[in-house]
Design an enzyme around this catalytic site. Structure first.
Site, PDB file in Angstrom:
ATOM      1  CE1 TYR A  22      29.822  -8.573   6.933  1.00  0.00           C
ATOM      2  CE2 TYR A  22      28.137  -9.776   5.460  1.00  0.00           C
ATOM      3  CZ  TYR A  22      29.195  -8.221   5.795  1.00  0.00           C
ATOM      4  OH  TYR A  22      29.363  -7.276   4.867  1.00  0.00           O
TER       5      TYR A  22
ATOM      6  CE  LYS B 186      32.549 -10.530   4.137  1.00  0.00           C
ATOM      7  NZ  LYS B 186      32.578  -9.254   4.079  1.00  0.00           N
TER       8      LYS B 186
HETATM    9  O1  MN9 Z   1      32.265  -7.238   2.707  1.00  0.00           O
HETATM   10  C1  MN9 Z   1      33.127  -5.116   1.264  1.00  0.00           C
HETATM   11  N1  MN9 Z   1      32.304  -4.567   1.886  1.00  0.00           N
HETATM   12  C2  MN9 Z   1      31.533  -3.949   2.091  1.00  0.00           C
HETATM   13  C3  MN9 Z   1      33.496  -7.123   2.128  1.00  0.00           C
HETATM   14  O2  MN9 Z   1      31.123  -3.548   0.808  1.00  0.00           O
HETATM   15  C4  MN9 Z   1      30.642  -3.388   2.770  1.00  0.00           C
HETATM   16  C5  MN9 Z   1      34.782  -4.626   1.055  1.00  0.00           C
HETATM   17  O3  MN9 Z   1      34.590  -5.348  -0.172  1.00  0.00           O
HETATM   18  C6  MN9 Z   1      34.004  -3.320   0.773  1.00  0.00           C
HETATM   19  O4  MN9 Z   1      33.163  -3.052  -0.688  1.00  0.00           O
HETATM   20  C7  MN9 Z   1      35.310  -2.746  -0.328  1.00  0.00           C
HETATM   21  C8  MN9 Z   1      35.770  -1.179  -0.244  1.00  0.00           C
HETATM   22  O5  MN9 Z   1      35.600  -0.836   0.781  1.00  0.00           O
HETATM   23  O6  MN9 Z   1      36.975  -3.109   0.355  1.00  0.00           O
END
Ligand code: MN9
Length: 288
Positions: A133, A161
Site C-alpha cells: 500500500y 495499491k
Molecule cells: O485509498 C483513497 N485514499 C484516501 C484511496 O482516502 C487517503 C482514495 O479513494 C481517495 O479518498 C479518493 C479521494 O481523493 O481518491
C-alpha cells in the site's frame, strides 16, 4: 483479483464504538447496489489508524462474516508496530481473506532495508499474498522503480495499491512488472490509470459511486475512451464536491441519505456542521 474494490467505510457511533449493524449495511450497499468486485478492509477509509488491535480484528471478523465468498477481500494489516501487523496478518489469513495489504511503514524515516524487512517479515509469517500500500502523500514514503522491483522479488508480494499521481512511475511499473497487480488508488484519476493498463482500483468514493467506476474501468479496457471520459467528468464533479465538504464525513452522509446506517467518523476527525450535512444530502440527490 482484478476490478473495482471499495476501500470500505466503517460505521462508528457518536462515541467511536464500531456499529456492527451499520457496518453490515455498508457492506451490503457496496455489494448489492454499487456492485463492486471486492472490498479493501481496514485501510485509510476505514479509519484504521485510529483503531485498537482488537477493533481491527472485530472489523475483519464482521466483514468476512457478512461477505462470505460473495466478493474478494483484501485485509490491510500494516502498522509501524510490526508485531501487530504480523498478528493481524495471521488473523485475517485464518479468517480466509484472499490477500493482505500493508501500508509502507511511516512516521519514522525508515530506510529501504527496513521497509523490505517489514514486508518480508509480515508476508513470510503467513500463507497468503501481499499487496504493497503505497500512499506517499500521507506517509511521506516514496519508493523508486528499483525498490519496488526489489520488493517484488518475493513472489508472495503480488502487487501494489498505487495511491499517487506519478503516472510516469505508474507506466514504468506496468511495463516492468507485467505479472504484478497494480491497483489505482486515486478515484479521480481512474481513467488515465486504466488507460495505462492497471488491474483494478481501490478507493473510498466507490462506497457510493462504485457503478460509475466500474463503467469507467470497463469502457477504458474496451478502448471507449470518449464515453469513459464523460463518466469520469461527472465522477470528478462528484468527488470534488465531496472533498470540498469533508471527504469521509460526506461519504457517510451520502450513505445515510441512501438509508444506510453509516454512522460518524472517529475523533479526532470532526463532525460535519448541520449546514454541511445538508450539502452532503444535496450532493447525494444530485449525483447518486
Ligand atoms: O485509498 C483513497 N485514499 C484516501 C484511496 O482516502 C487517503 C482514495 O479513494 C481517495 O479518498 C479518493 C479521494 O481523493 O481518491
Amino acid at each position: 483479483m482484478d476490478g473495482i474494490f471499495t476501500a470500505l467505510m466503517v460505521s462508528y457511533d457518536q462515541d467511536g464504538t464500531i456499529n456492527e449493524q451499520g457496518l453490515r449495511e455498508i457492506i451490503r450497499y457496496n455489494i448489492d447496489v454499487c456492485k463492486v468486485d471486492g472490498l479493501y478492509v481496514n485501510g485509510s477509509t476505514g479509519e484504521n489508524f485510529m483503531l485498537s488491535t482488537e477493533e481491527k480484528k472485530e472489523v475483519f471478523r464482521i466483514v468476512k462474516d457478512e461477505v462470505k465468498d460473495q466478493v474478494k477481500l483484501i485485509a490491510q494489516v500494516g502498522s509501524i508496530n510490526l508485531n501487530e501487523a504480523i498478528d493481524l496478518a495471521k488473523y485475517a489469513t485464518d479468517l480466509g481473506y484472499d490477500a493482505l495489504s500493508a501500508v509502507t511503514p511511516f512516521y519514522y524515516k525508515f530506510d529501504f532495508e527496513e521497509i523490505k524487512h517489514y514486508y518480508n517479515s509480515i508476508i513470510n509469517s503467513v500463507d497468503n499474498k501481499m499487496i504493497i500500500y503505497s500512499i506517499p502523500f500521507l506517509t511521506g514514503v516514496n519508493m523508486s522503480l528499483d525498490q519496488f522491483a526489489e520488493l517484488f522479488e518475493n513472489e508472495k508480494i503480488i502487487g501494489v495499491k498505487f495511491t499517487a499521481g506519478d503516472f510516469y512511475l505508474l507506466e514504468r511499473m506496468r511495463k516492468k512488472f507485467p505479472s504484478k497487480l497494480i491497483y489505482a488508488g486515486f478515484d479521480e484519476m481512474l481513467l488515465p490509470a486504466a488507460v495505462l493498463g492497471i488491474d483494478g482500483a481501490i478507493g473510498s468514493t466507490y462506497n457510493v459511486n462504485g457503478q460509475r467506476a466500474k463503467q469507467i474501468y470497463e469502457l477504458a479496457k474496451q478502448g471507449e475512451i470518449e464515453q469513459a471520459k464523460e463518466i469520469q467528468h461527472v465522477t470528478n464533479d462528484l468527488i470534488s464536491e465531496i472533498i470540498e465538504n469533508g471527504l469521509y464525513q460526506t461519504i457517510k452522509e451520502i450513505l445515510k441519505d441512501k438509508g444506510v446506517n453509516a454512522g460518524f467518523c472517529r475523533q479526532p476527525m470532526k463532525r460535519l456542521s448541520e449546514e454541511k450535512v445538508a450539502i452532503a444530502k444535496d450532493i447525494s440527490k444530485k449525483y447518486l
